[in-house]
Design a protein around this motif. Structure first.
Motif, short mmCIF file in Angstrom:
data_model
loop_
_atom_site.label_atom_id
_atom_site.label_comp_id
_atom_site.label_asym_id
_atom_site.label_seq_id
_atom_site.Cartn_x
_atom_site.Cartn_y
_atom_site.Cartn_z
N UNK A 66 38.28 24.14 81.83
CA UNK A 66 37.44 25.04 80.81
C UNK A 66 38.04 26.19 81.23
N UNK A 67 38.21 26.74 79.93
CA UNK A 67 38.13 28.34 79.82
C UNK A 67 36.93 29.20 80.00
N UNK A 68 36.11 28.86 78.92
CA UNK A 68 34.61 29.07 79.10
C UNK A 68 33.62 28.04 79.14
N UNK A 69 32.97 27.27 80.56
CA UNK A 69 31.92 26.01 80.55
C UNK A 69 30.87 26.69 79.92
N UNK A 70 30.63 28.00 80.18
CA UNK A 70 29.46 27.99 80.10
C UNK A 70 29.33 28.57 78.89
N UNK A 71 30.29 28.89 77.21
CA UNK A 71 29.83 29.01 76.11
C UNK A 71 29.84 27.70 74.94
N UNK A 72 30.96 26.88 75.69
CA UNK A 72 30.81 25.55 75.77
C UNK A 72 29.48 24.57 75.92
N UNK A 73 28.48 25.22 76.92
CA UNK A 73 26.71 24.97 76.89
C UNK A 73 25.81 25.38 76.14
N UNK A 74 25.95 26.76 76.29
CA UNK A 74 25.01 27.37 75.64
C UNK A 74 25.72 26.36 73.90
N UNK A 75 26.58 26.28 72.86
CA UNK A 75 26.45 26.16 72.49
C UNK A 75 25.81 24.97 71.64
N UNK A 76 26.18 24.09 72.55
CA UNK A 76 25.62 22.18 72.51
C UNK A 76 23.69 22.66 72.40
N UNK A 77 23.44 23.80 72.89
CA UNK A 77 21.97 24.13 73.70
C UNK A 77 21.34 24.35 72.39
N UNK A 78 22.03 25.11 71.36
CA UNK A 78 21.76 26.11 70.45
C UNK A 78 21.03 27.57 71.17
N UNK A 79 22.06 28.07 71.94
CA UNK A 79 21.77 29.05 72.32
C UNK A 79 23.22 29.96 72.28
#
Length: 495
Positions: A66-79
């Motif tokens: 992943x290039x930006x895993x934090x972004x993937x997680x944040x988008x999935x969590x609604x933040x």
């Protein structure tokens, strides 16, 4: 808790998510494991609202791309506005937690998530069943992480590599030989002790609901090589080593104490990061003055206990990094924990499972559960971490009560550098030398070669290799640390 500083960080929720489906097409990919673990952490905290309040998502790099895993997680969590933070291999795993705690203590953030995930069992099953699985590909225009922590520190020296030292198991087996010599044990007695120690860890894993392998393993089945338990680098068999073929995510939710109070979260479940101390002074193995003991660990422990105002005897338990047996034993030695408290609450990376680059986060999450379980008031737990071949060291102290002065962080790198001096290497040396650490490396169930780190009479170090079958057999029967050998041209050695 009004007497404590308002900017105290507190762990309010921890979550694990594990999948064992042998059909790889039915398994989640790594970032999805992180998302599920984060949701479990919010449920553990008792507040879905926390997910929307997350201001940063911190992820240690795994085996995924992943290039930006934090972004993937944040988008999935609604933040989706949360800051994304990525740390590379070589950055201490506990750094992400300490960075978040420092930020909260400084008033820069109020809620943050630290998470990691791997799906190597999925990848293994895909290879075995010849089924194709893919991970989400973020497009090239995906923004880079807001914060990217990197490391350029060396894993090893060129000399070590040229003389045939390749895998971490080989380096740690050499450290193991130095520990054995320090303990004054015979080769066989040491193997028995190691097997008994790891059998006891398998018992801990059997009681850990998040462990990948939850059955006890006998000392004999750990000590002795077999078809399913090959010898890798003497004295290590496969069952001594970290098992990274897991599908698991972990998540830790940390927030400002005031926020936890405002949300009405259950204070009986709160665990406070008290102190984190890190040493980032890197010395490759062949240049360490002592192979079995690390000055960085010693100083990290001394400062952590001093800042917390406790002693090792005050610990309820520890989770010492356990990629290989030498790691957990060296930490126990240098932190003064042998016989003081349990050395693992997970069951170690060999049995609980050791995902590539986030196991220390799992250690923290499991320690939170242990400290919540009750017992004496003012409970403390210690989690340690290393990077590379013991190149960097760190430890964090956790407690059911906050530190009166608030969260403390200390970087002891400069102080360690003053006392942990490099031993110079001499690749061209020939002549007599004394072995300070060694292993016999196996290939296809047979001893292939021995690697020895040696002291020269001039106070230098060299690394040598032997393929002499009789010598290899002797090195697995008798102690060769402290033995005088002859270094030959080209980097060989003989008696």
């Amino acid at each position: 808790m009004a007497e404590f500083p308002a900017n105290v960080p507190v762990i309010v929720g921890v979550g694990f998510h594990q999948e064992r489906n042998e059909d790889p097409t039915q398994c989640s990919e790594p970032y999805q494991l992180m998302v599920q673990a984060a949701r479990a952490a919010a449920a553990d905290a008792g507040s879905e609202e926390l997910l929307r309040r997350i201001e940063s998502v911190s992820v240690p790099r795994g085996m995924w791309q992943y290039r930006n895993p934090g972004r993937l997680v944040a988008e999935a969590l609604g933040c989706s506005r949360a800051k994304s933070i990525l740390s590379d291999l070589g950055v201490l795993q506990l750094t992400l937690l300490s960075e978040l705690c420092q930020s909260i203590a400084a008033g820069e953030r109020t809620v943050g998530l630290v998470t990691g995930g791997e799906a190597q069992f999925r990848a293994l099953r895909a290879m075995i069943t010849q089924q194709r699985v893919t991970d989400t590909e973020q497009p090239e225009e995906t923004p880079a992480p807001d914060v990217h922590l990197t490391s350029s520190d060396p894993f090893c020296s060129d000399l070590e590599s040229r003389r045939g030292l390749n895998l971490p198991v080989e380096y740690f087996a050499i450290i193991e030989s130095a520990l054995r010599c320090h303990q004054g044990l015979s080769v066989d007695a040491h193997r028995d002790r190691l097997a008994a120690l790891y059998s006891s860890f398998s018992e801990v894993a059997a009681g850990n609901p998040h462990a990948w392998r939850r059955e006890m393993v006998s000392p004999e089945d750990i000590r002795n090589p077999s078809a399913k338990n090959p010898m890798l680098a003497f004295p290590y068999t496969k069952r001594h080593c970290s098992q990274w073929n897991v599908n698991r995510g972990v998540a830790i939710l940390v927030c400002l104490l005031r926020v936890a109070q405002e949300l009405g979260l259950d204070s009986s479940r709160w665990v406070f990061p008290v102190v984190t101390v890190e040493s980032k002074h890197v010395v490759v193995l062949a240049q360490k003055r002592t192979l079995h003991s690390q000055p960085g660990t010693v100083l990290c422990g001394q400062r952590a206990f001093a800042l917390a105002g406790i002693t090792p005897a005050d610990l309820t338990a520890a989770e010492l990094y356990s990629c290989f047996p030498a790691a957990i034993q060296s930490f126990a030695l240098d932190l003064g924990l042998d016989g003081v408290c349990p050395l693992t609450v997970t069951g170690s990376m060999a049995f609980a499972g050791g995902p590539y680059n986030h196991f220390s986060l799992e250690g923290v999450a499991r320690m939170v559960e242990v400290l919540r379980a009750g017992g004496r008031p003012h409970r403390f737990g210690l989690v340690s971490n290393l990077s590379g071949i013991f190149g960097k060291q760190a430890c964090v102290l956790l407690s059911d009560v906050p530190r009166p002065g608030g969260y403390a962080y200390e970087d002891v790198t400069e102080a360690v550098a003053k006392i942990d001096q490099f031993v110079p290497l001499n690749e061209q040396y020939t002549g007599p030398a004394t072995i300070v650490g060694y292993t016999v490396v196996f290939q296809r169930d047979h001893p292939s070669h021995a690697i020895a780190i040696c002291d020269t009479p001039a106070g230098e170090r060299t690394v040598a290799k032997s393929e002499d079958a009789f010598l290899l057999e002797a090195m697995m029967r008798e102690e060769f640390c402290g033995r005088l050998v002859e270094i030959t041209a080209g980097g060989g050695f003989r008696l």
